[in-house]
Enzyme design. Structure first.
Site, PDB file in Angstrom:
ATOM      1  N   CYS A 145      -4.407  -1.750  -1.982  1.00 48.19           N
ATOM      2  CA  CYS A 145      -4.574  -0.162  -2.202  1.00 48.19           C
ATOM      3  C   CYS A 145      -5.567  -0.177  -3.342  1.00 48.19           C
ATOM      4  CB  CYS A 145      -3.340   0.348  -2.502  1.00 48.19           C
ATOM      5  SG  CYS A 145      -3.340   2.251  -3.078  1.00 48.19           S
ATOM      6  N   ASN A 146      -6.811   0.323  -3.071  1.00 48.28           N
ATOM      7  CA  ASN A 146      -7.754   0.458  -4.105  1.00 48.28           C
ATOM      8  C   ASN A 146      -7.141   1.440  -5.426  1.00 48.28           C
ATOM      9  OD1 ASN A 146     -10.848  -0.504  -3.041  1.00 48.28           O
ATOM     10  ND2 ASN A 146      -9.379   0.156  -1.743  1.00 48.28           N
TER      11      ASN A 146
ATOM     12  N   TYR B 125      -1.239   8.320  -2.447  1.00 46.99           N
ATOM     13  CA  TYR B 125      -1.169   7.891  -3.810  1.00 46.99           C
ATOM     14  C   TYR B 125      -2.602   8.593  -4.375  1.00 46.99           C
ATOM     15  CZ  TYR B 125       2.044   4.002  -4.362  1.00 46.99           C
ATOM     16  OH  TYR B 125       3.275   3.464  -4.611  1.00 46.99           O
ATOM     17  N   GLY B 126      -3.461   8.672  -3.689  1.00 47.44           N
ATOM     18  CA  GLY B 126      -4.776   9.377  -4.160  1.00 47.44           C
ATOM     19  C   GLY B 126      -4.630  10.743  -4.935  1.00 47.44           C
TER      20      GLY B 126
ATOM     21  N   ASP C  74       1.077  -1.251  -0.009  1.00 47.98           N
ATOM     22  CA  ASP C  74       0.054  -0.006  -0.098  1.00 47.98           C
ATOM     23  C   ASP C  74       0.765   1.286  -0.073  1.00 47.98           C
ATOM     24  OD1 ASP C  74      -2.359   1.613   0.127  1.00 47.98           O
ATOM     25  OD2 ASP C  74      -2.376   1.492   2.200  1.00 47.98           O
ATOM     26  N   SER C  75       0.282   2.393  -0.296  1.00 46.98           N
ATOM     27  CA  SER C  75       0.914   3.710  -0.079  1.00 46.98           C
ATOM     28  C   SER C  75       1.365   3.988   1.647  1.00 46.98           C
ATOM     29  CB  SER C  75       0.092   4.793  -0.618  1.00 46.98           C
ATOM     30  OG  SER C  75      -1.067   4.835   0.170  1.00 46.98           O
TER      31      SER C  75
ATOM     32  N   CYS D  75     -11.355   2.579   0.145  1.00 54.35           N
ATOM     33  CA  CYS D  75      -9.826   2.925   0.147  1.00 54.35           C
ATOM     34  C   CYS D  75      -9.528   2.037   1.557  1.00 54.35           C
ATOM     35  CB  CYS D  75      -9.738   4.395   0.480  1.00 54.35           C
ATOM     36  SG  CYS D  75      -8.018   4.845   1.207  1.00 54.35           S
ATOM     37  N   THR D  76      -8.549   1.616   1.285  1.00 49.71           N
ATOM     38  CA  THR D  76      -8.147   0.584   2.464  1.00 49.71           C
ATOM     39  C   THR D  76      -7.659   1.193   3.910  1.00 49.71           C
ATOM     40  OG1 THR D  76      -5.661   0.417   1.765  1.00 49.71           O
ATOM     41  CG2 THR D  76      -7.335  -1.273   0.968  1.00 49.71           C
TER      42      THR D  76
HETATM   43  N1  DGL Z   1      -4.997   3.053   0.662  1.00 53.41           N
HETATM   44  C1  DGL Z   1      -5.106   3.324  -0.489  1.00 53.41           C
HETATM   45  C2  DGL Z   1      -6.295   3.065  -1.152  1.00 53.41           C
HETATM   46  O1  DGL Z   1      -6.810   2.035  -1.171  1.00 53.41           O
HETATM   47  C3  DGL Z   1      -4.524   4.773  -0.739  1.00 53.41           C
HETATM   48  C4  DGL Z   1      -4.437   6.025  -0.140  1.00 53.41           C
HETATM   49  C5  DGL Z   1      -3.524   7.096  -0.680  1.00 53.41           C
HETATM   50  O2  DGL Z   1      -2.313   6.936  -0.660  1.00 53.41           O
HETATM   51  O3  DGL Z   1      -4.092   8.143  -1.252  1.00 53.41           O
HETATM   52  O4  DGL Z   1      -6.670   3.623  -2.095  1.00 53.41           O
END
Ligand code: DGL
Length: 263
Positions: free
Chosen positions: A71-72, A39-40, A7-8, A183-184
């Site tokens: 991570c979605n 990441y978003g 994940d991020s 989002c996880t």
């Molecule tokens: N946990 C991540 C997800 O499921 C991303 C969160 C992020 O870094 O923006 O999308």
């Protein structure tokens, strides 16, 4: 077997918990790309490049047997490239639109995800395929990702900021009765979300991912119920990362190390 979750940030721990609960006999490593968090807010090509290079390197170094992109935001764009680069199974996490569409009574679903995930064609396809009979309110919220990270570093969560971020849903003329945690990071804030939206049904992908992982691993006749502690890795070993190492050890990882890309 060696399983890697990626994940991020700390969000992937919500998936790790479910997978480990179901399959405690495996060894789990955890890699988070905090150097490029969140990441978003990153352009797609950066996420694809980062995921492919980090994960392929770690898979080879640690002899990983299965990868979970927990991570979605990454899963909705990187899965084809990663699967092409690796010969082991790669499991992705995508918003749980389908179960939410089956659970909703008022036919109004809130999709809570990162700004990137709510815009992805993949997400629109999921909605068209499984929730065409529902109104889906999409909300991209980086604030919740940040608050989840704060919580995992041991800082106080700003509940007012979460309340404010959820306002488009709570103030809507037909507030959703079901919320997809797309989002996880968000299952880490379940208690806070319930306090702001009491009575709402929260749907996440953890249990479904654990089930999917179980089907991909060869059945192992074992009596082992204790997980062998794996390693946690980050891409930036700053003060916040040091704070998070405590919780990572509590979650069952041996320690937190810096993971450096070869090139
Ligand atoms: N946990 C991540 C997800 O499921 C991303 C969160 C992020 O870094 O923006 O999308």
């Amino acid at each position: 077997m060696n399983i890697l979750l990626f994940d991020s940030g700390m969000g992937g721990l919500s998936i790790y918990q479910e997978v480990r609960r179901r399959l405690p006999e495996h060894r789990y490593d955890y890699l988070f790309d905090n150097a490029f968090f969140p990441y978003g807010e990153q352009p797609e090509h950066i996420i694809v490049e980062r995921c492919c290079s980090l994960i392929t390197q770690l898979v080879h170094e640690r002899q990983i047997d299965l990868v979970v992109i927990a991570c979605n935001t990454a899963s909705t764009i990187t899965l084809p490239a990663l699967r092409a680069a690796l010969s082991i199974p790669v499991v992705g996490v995508v918003p749980a639109i389908k179960p939410a569409a089956m659970l909703t009574q008022n036919r109004c679903i809130g999709l809570l995800a990162t700004p990137a995930t709510v815009q992805r064609p993949y997400t629109s396809q999921l909605i068209a395929q499984f929730a065409a009979h529902c109104q889906v309110l999409k909300l991209g919220v980086t604030e919740l990702v940040i608050q989840a990270e704060r919580k995992m570093a041991g800082y106080a969560v700003d509940e007012l900021a979460i309340r404010h971020a959820l306002q488009p849903l709570t103030d809507h003329s037909l507030p959703p009765d079901t919320l997809v945690l797309g989002c996880t990071h968000f299952p880490l804030l379940k208690e806070e979300i319930y306090r702001i939206m009491p009575g709402v049904q929260l749907v996440d992908s953890g249990a479904a991912i654990a089930k999917r992982v179980a089907t991909l691993l060869p059945h192992m006749a074992t009596t082992i119920t204790d997980t062998i502690n794996g390693q946690a890795y980050c891409t930036l070993l700053d003060q916040d990362a040091h704070k998070k190492s405590r919780i990572l050890i509590e979650y069952g990882f041996h320690s937190l190390q810096l993971f450096e890309l070869m090139n």
